[in-house]
Design a protein around this motif. Structure first.
Motif, PDB file in Angstrom:
ATOM      1  N   HIS A  18     -51.144 -21.202 -15.869  1.00  0.00           N
ATOM      2  CA  HIS A  18     -51.124 -20.748 -17.083  1.00  0.00           C
ATOM      3  C   HIS A  18     -51.343 -19.126 -16.985  1.00  0.00           C
ATOM      4  N   SER A  19     -51.854 -18.700 -15.806  1.00  0.00           N
ATOM      5  CA  SER A  19     -51.995 -17.272 -15.579  1.00  0.00           C
ATOM      6  C   SER A  19     -51.070 -16.716 -14.339  1.00  0.00           C
ATOM      7  N   PRO A  20     -50.665 -15.414 -14.313  1.00  0.00           N
ATOM      8  CA  PRO A  20     -49.701 -15.002 -13.309  1.00  0.00           C
ATOM      9  C   PRO A  20     -50.525 -15.078 -11.909  1.00  0.00           C
ATOM     10  N   GLU A  21     -51.888 -15.087 -11.867  1.00  0.00           N
ATOM     11  CA  GLU A  21     -52.465 -14.954 -10.515  1.00  0.00           C
ATOM     12  C   GLU A  21     -52.542 -16.445  -9.739  1.00  0.00           C
ATOM     13  N   HIS A  22     -51.893 -17.446 -10.724  1.00  0.00           N
ATOM     14  CA  HIS A  22     -51.987 -18.679 -10.075  1.00  0.00           C
ATOM     15  C   HIS A  22     -50.569 -19.286  -9.621  1.00  0.00           C
ATOM     16  N   VAL A  23     -49.681 -18.264  -9.852  1.00  0.00           N
ATOM     17  CA  VAL A  23     -48.073 -18.524  -9.632  1.00  0.00           C
ATOM     18  C   VAL A  23     -47.771 -18.579  -8.457  1.00  0.00           C
ATOM     19  N   LEU A  24     -47.987 -17.531  -7.404  1.00  0.00           N
ATOM     20  CA  LEU A  24     -47.598 -17.467  -6.154  1.00  0.00           C
ATOM     21  C   LEU A  24     -48.037 -18.784  -5.267  1.00  0.00           C
ATOM     22  N   GLY A  25     -47.211 -19.253  -4.506  1.00  0.00           N
ATOM     23  CA  GLY A  25     -47.486 -20.275  -3.453  1.00  0.00           C
ATOM     24  C   GLY A  25     -47.515 -21.777  -4.373  1.00  0.00           C
ATOM     25  N   THR A  26     -46.990 -21.743  -5.566  1.00  0.00           N
ATOM     26  CA  THR A  26     -46.886 -23.010  -6.373  1.00  0.00           C
ATOM     27  C   THR A  26     -45.335 -23.683  -6.155  1.00  0.00           C
ATOM     28  N   LYS A  27     -45.337 -24.778  -6.320  1.00  0.00           N
ATOM     29  CA  LYS A  27     -44.035 -25.557  -6.674  1.00  0.00           C
ATOM     30  C   LYS A  27     -43.294 -24.800  -7.653  1.00  0.00           C
ATOM     31  N   TRP A  28     -43.728 -24.706  -8.646  1.00  0.00           N
ATOM     32  CA  TRP A  28     -43.226 -23.783 -10.119  1.00  0.00           C
ATOM     33  C   TRP A  28     -42.400 -22.620  -9.577  1.00  0.00           C
ATOM     34  N   SER A  44     -39.558 -14.145 -11.726  1.00  0.00           N
ATOM     35  CA  SER A  44     -40.207 -15.459 -11.513  1.00  0.00           C
ATOM     36  C   SER A  44     -41.671 -15.784 -11.505  1.00  0.00           C
ATOM     37  N   GLN A  45     -42.278 -14.613 -10.559  1.00  0.00           N
ATOM     38  CA  GLN A  45     -43.540 -14.712 -10.413  1.00  0.00           C
ATOM     39  C   GLN A  45     -44.560 -14.240 -11.443  1.00  0.00           C
ATOM     40  N   HIS A  46     -43.749 -13.907 -12.759  1.00  0.00           N
ATOM     41  CA  HIS A  46     -44.516 -13.875 -13.895  1.00  0.00           C
ATOM     42  C   HIS A  46     -44.472 -14.586 -15.023  1.00  0.00           C
ATOM     43  N   LEU A  47     -43.845 -15.725 -14.739  1.00  0.00           N
ATOM     44  CA  LEU A  47     -43.493 -16.793 -15.776  1.00  0.00           C
ATOM     45  C   LEU A  47     -44.809 -17.672 -15.733  1.00  0.00           C
ATOM     46  N   THR A  48     -45.106 -17.815 -16.775  1.00  0.00           N
ATOM     47  CA  THR A  48     -46.550 -18.681 -16.995  1.00  0.00           C
ATOM     48  C   THR A  48     -46.310 -19.584 -18.220  1.00  0.00           C
ATOM     49  N   TRP A  49     -46.931 -20.560 -18.391  1.00  0.00           N
ATOM     50  CA  TRP A  49     -46.827 -21.358 -19.707  1.00  0.00           C
ATOM     51  C   TRP A  49     -47.286 -20.669 -20.767  1.00  0.00           C
ATOM     52  N   SER A  50     -48.124 -19.706 -20.955  1.00  0.00           N
ATOM     53  CA  SER A  50     -48.589 -19.132 -21.884  1.00  0.00           C
ATOM     54  C   SER A  50     -47.659 -18.136 -22.290  1.00  0.00           C
ATOM     55  N   LEU A  51     -46.896 -17.242 -21.429  1.00  0.00           N
ATOM     56  CA  LEU A  51     -45.670 -16.466 -21.634  1.00  0.00           C
ATOM     57  C   LEU A  51     -44.636 -17.167 -22.405  1.00  0.00           C
ATOM     58  N   LEU A  52     -44.159 -18.428 -21.799  1.00  0.00           N
ATOM     59  CA  LEU A  52     -43.013 -19.159 -22.267  1.00  0.00           C
ATOM     60  C   LEU A  52     -43.469 -19.538 -23.765  1.00  0.00           C
ATOM     61  N   ARG A  53     -44.658 -20.124 -23.946  1.00  0.00           N
ATOM     62  CA  ARG A  53     -45.087 -20.563 -25.192  1.00  0.00           C
ATOM     63  C   ARG A  53     -45.012 -19.457 -26.252  1.00  0.00           C
ATOM     64  N   LEU A  54     -45.350 -18.400 -25.737  1.00  0.00           N
ATOM     65  CA  LEU A  54     -45.182 -17.035 -26.871  1.00  0.00           C
ATOM     66  C   LEU A  54     -43.577 -16.775 -26.995  1.00  0.00           C
ATOM     67  N   ALA A  55     -42.993 -16.645 -26.021  1.00  0.00           N
ATOM     68  CA  ALA A  55     -41.506 -16.476 -26.238  1.00  0.00           C
ATOM     69  C   ALA A  55     -40.821 -17.538 -27.184  1.00  0.00           C
ATOM     70  N   ALA A  56     -41.244 -18.860 -26.968  1.00  0.00           N
ATOM     71  CA  ALA A  56     -40.769 -19.734 -27.787  1.00  0.00           C
ATOM     72  C   ALA A  56     -40.932 -19.445 -29.224  1.00  0.00           C
ATOM     73  N   VAL A  57     -42.361 -19.322 -29.467  1.00  0.00           N
ATOM     74  CA  VAL A  57     -42.616 -18.835 -30.946  1.00  0.00           C
ATOM     75  C   VAL A  57     -41.933 -17.691 -31.519  1.00  0.00           C
ATOM     76  N   ASN A  58     -41.899 -16.782 -30.541  1.00  0.00           N
ATOM     77  CA  ASN A  58     -41.277 -15.343 -30.987  1.00  0.00           C
ATOM     78  C   ASN A  58     -39.706 -15.516 -31.399  1.00  0.00           C
ATOM     79  N   ILE A  59     -38.798 -16.304 -30.477  1.00  0.00           N
ATOM     80  CA  ILE A  59     -37.570 -16.442 -30.601  1.00  0.00           C
ATOM     81  C   ILE A  59     -37.240 -17.384 -31.616  1.00  0.00           C
ATOM     82  N   SER A  60     -38.093 -18.264 -32.284  1.00  0.00           N
ATOM     83  CA  SER A  60     -38.070 -19.403 -33.001  1.00  0.00           C
ATOM     84  C   SER A  60     -38.323 -18.988 -34.700  1.00  0.00           C
ATOM     85  N   PHE A  61     -38.937 -17.426 -34.834  1.00  0.00           N
ATOM     86  CA  PHE A  61     -39.376 -17.147 -36.269  1.00  0.00           C
ATOM     87  C   PHE A  61     -37.980 -17.209 -37.024  1.00  0.00           C
ATOM     88  N   PRO A  62     -38.213 -17.372 -38.458  1.00  0.00           N
ATOM     89  CA  PRO A  62     -37.146 -16.997 -39.312  1.00  0.00           C
ATOM     90  C   PRO A  62     -36.570 -16.055 -39.225  1.00  0.00           C
TER      91      PRO A  62
END
Length: 180
Positions: A34-44, A92-110
């Motif tokens: 969910h947050s950038p501080e939890h990305v380092l050292g993950t399988k993600w 890569s180390q900045h990609l979180t699910w909250s950022l991805l969700r926000l990007a999906a909403v932004n890119i899908s506006f009418p």
């Protein structure tokens, strides 16, 4: 080199839903932090470093294809109403699910919202003390709600969902401010 965009139901590339990336091969599922501080050292992060594309879907009609550039940063891309849309996601180390969700909403506006907001966000990002995507999105959501008469309309499920999303973005901005 042009990218070929596959439909959102493709089974050939990994697909992220919410906080899980579903893979067509073992390990089949990878948790997206969910947050950038939890990305380092993950399988993600390991997966992002070793791969160059995936699709992220929030719900039907709200999705994008993510591509890693030759320079190592990710972009969200989508063809919407015959026009190509692209949003910078970061390294890569900045990609979180909250950022991805926000990007999906932004890119899908009418179209009328996306292209108007795109010109506004360029101005906001280039202003002194540039702001993050969540802050820009919060401002744009407020403008959208005001111009559409949010307070003057009867409550509907769609308006409640948009209000919930606006509150979620506001909380994300507050959370990011605490981390900084």
């Amino acid at each position: 080199m042009a990218h070929i965009f596959t439909p959102p139901y493709s089974k050939t590339i990994p697909v992220g839903y919410d906080n899980v990336l579903n893979l067509p091969f073992d390990p089949y599922r990878i948790h997206i932090p969910h947050s950038p501080e939890h990305v380092l050292g993950t399988k993600w992060l390991d997966w992002l470093n070793d791969n160059n594309r995936f699709r992220y879907i929030v719900r039907w009609g709200v999705w994008f294809s993510a591509w890693k550039t030759d320079h190592g940063y990710w972009t969200a891309q989508r063809v919407f109403n015959g026009r190509h849309r692209s949003e910078y996601l970061g390294e890569s180390q900045h990609l979180t699910w909250s950022l991805l969700r926000l990007a999906a909403v932004n890119i899908s506006f009418p179209d009328e919202v996306y292209w108007f907001d795109k010109s506004h966000s360029r101005n906001l990002k280039s202003s002194p003390g540039g702001r993050g995507a969540a802050s820009v999105t919060l401002q744009l959501l407020d403008e959208y709600l005001v111009t559409r008469g949010f307070n003057g309309l009867p409550q509907t499920t769609e308006w409640e969902g948009l209000a919930d999303f606006r509150n979620w973005v506001a909380q994300s901005v507050a959370d990011m401010s605490e981390v900084s």
